[in-house]
Scaffold this active site. Structure first.
Site: not given
Length: 297
Positions: A151, A241, A271
């Site tokens: 991320s 995501d 995610h």
């Protein structure tokens, strides 16, 4: 279609506060950080041969060194730049060390809103300089050096590889957070409570010190002029995501610039799946793929 495990995780995660909620402020940031650290402390912790905190050029880092380590992996944790630290990601750092057979240096970079861009990438630079100059004395095998981030950490890992061409033999980017302009169609198509478009926007607003920073390639690495200098790169993508569009675009650009890139999309995933093997079977699959990729370079 969302995997049933993803649906269950969304139901669990949506019970807490969201940074996109009106009035979400500094006290909420502190509380989310405290709660995340407490939750992480209840995770099972795999034993690793050596675990210790180090001062890496003025940056707090944590080392996880498995017996017989044959390389070093710089791990840059996720959390939207704002959340996460070595404690919240300790269990994952241990899994990375044990699965890859590499020493893991987890960098506790400074976070906004207290420390906006470029504090985080500058801290990564400082840790890399320490690793180059003092890593061997600290018992780390530095001849084989890779970088991995999830991320926001995937953003920082990509920026580190772009800033330091030739420093790494491989990069693993797990659903990297790349585009503050949110240009990909997936921001509309995959908007869900694992990471919403509104939450992503809030993270960028905290990270950037000025509006101009949002156009800086060290903050928004899709703006990089070239990706030709990257090492072999694995991009792991979650199908559902909001970041899937920009992640696939990154892989396309790496290939277009002549780089070596492997892209894997994990079906049904959202995610955040990568760090939670207790919730997602695919988390261990992704770790195994990353370990296999790193062994092959």
């Amino acid at each position: 279609m969302l995997h049933p495990q993803a649906e269950q995780a969304i139901a669990l995660w949506s019970a807490g506060p969201s940074c996109a909620d009106p009035g979400f402020g500094p006290a909420d940031v502190a509380e989310v950080r405290r709660a995340a650290l407490a939750e992480a402390g209840r995770e099972p912790m795999e034993p690793v041969d050596r675990v210790e905190d180090v001062d890496a050029g003025g940056v707090r880092c944590r080392l996880h060194v498995p017996a017989g380590a044959d390389g070093t992996l710089v791990f840059l944790h996720g959390g939207g730049f704002v959340f996460g630290e070595v404690g919240t990601h300790d269990a994952q750092s241990r899994r990375l060390a044990n699965r890859t057979g590499r020493a893991v240096l987890t960098v506790d970079y400074r976070r906004p809103p207290e420390h906006p861009f470029p504090a985080a990438p500058d801290d990564v630079d400082a840790a890399l300089a320490w690793l180059r100059d003092a890593g061997a004395a600290a018992g780390l095998p530095t001849a084989r050096l890779a970088v991995l981030g999830d991320s926001a950490g995937g953003n920082l890992a990509l920026v580190a590889a772009l800033r330091h061409p030739g420093a790494f033999d491989a990069a693993v980017l797990v659903y990297p957070f790349l585009d503050p302009e949110q240009q990909a169609a997936s921001y509309d198509e995959q908007d869900n409570e694992a990471l919403s478009a509104a939450e992503a926007r809030w993270y960028w607003q905290q990270y950037a010190a000025t509006p101009d920073d949002l156009r800086h390639p060290d903050l928004a690495p899709l703006r990089a002029s070239s990706f030709a200098g990257l090492p072999p790169t694995l991009v792991q993508v979650a199908e559902h995501d909001v970041l899937v569009g920009e992640d696939l675009e990154l892989a396309r650009r790496i290939a277009a610039d002549g780089g070596t890139v492997r892209t894997t999309t994990y079906p049904g995933m959202i995610h955040g799946f990568w760090r939670h093997p207790q919730l997602f079977d695919a988390a261990e699959q992704a770790l195994a793929e990353a370990a296999d990729f790193l062994r092959g370079v």
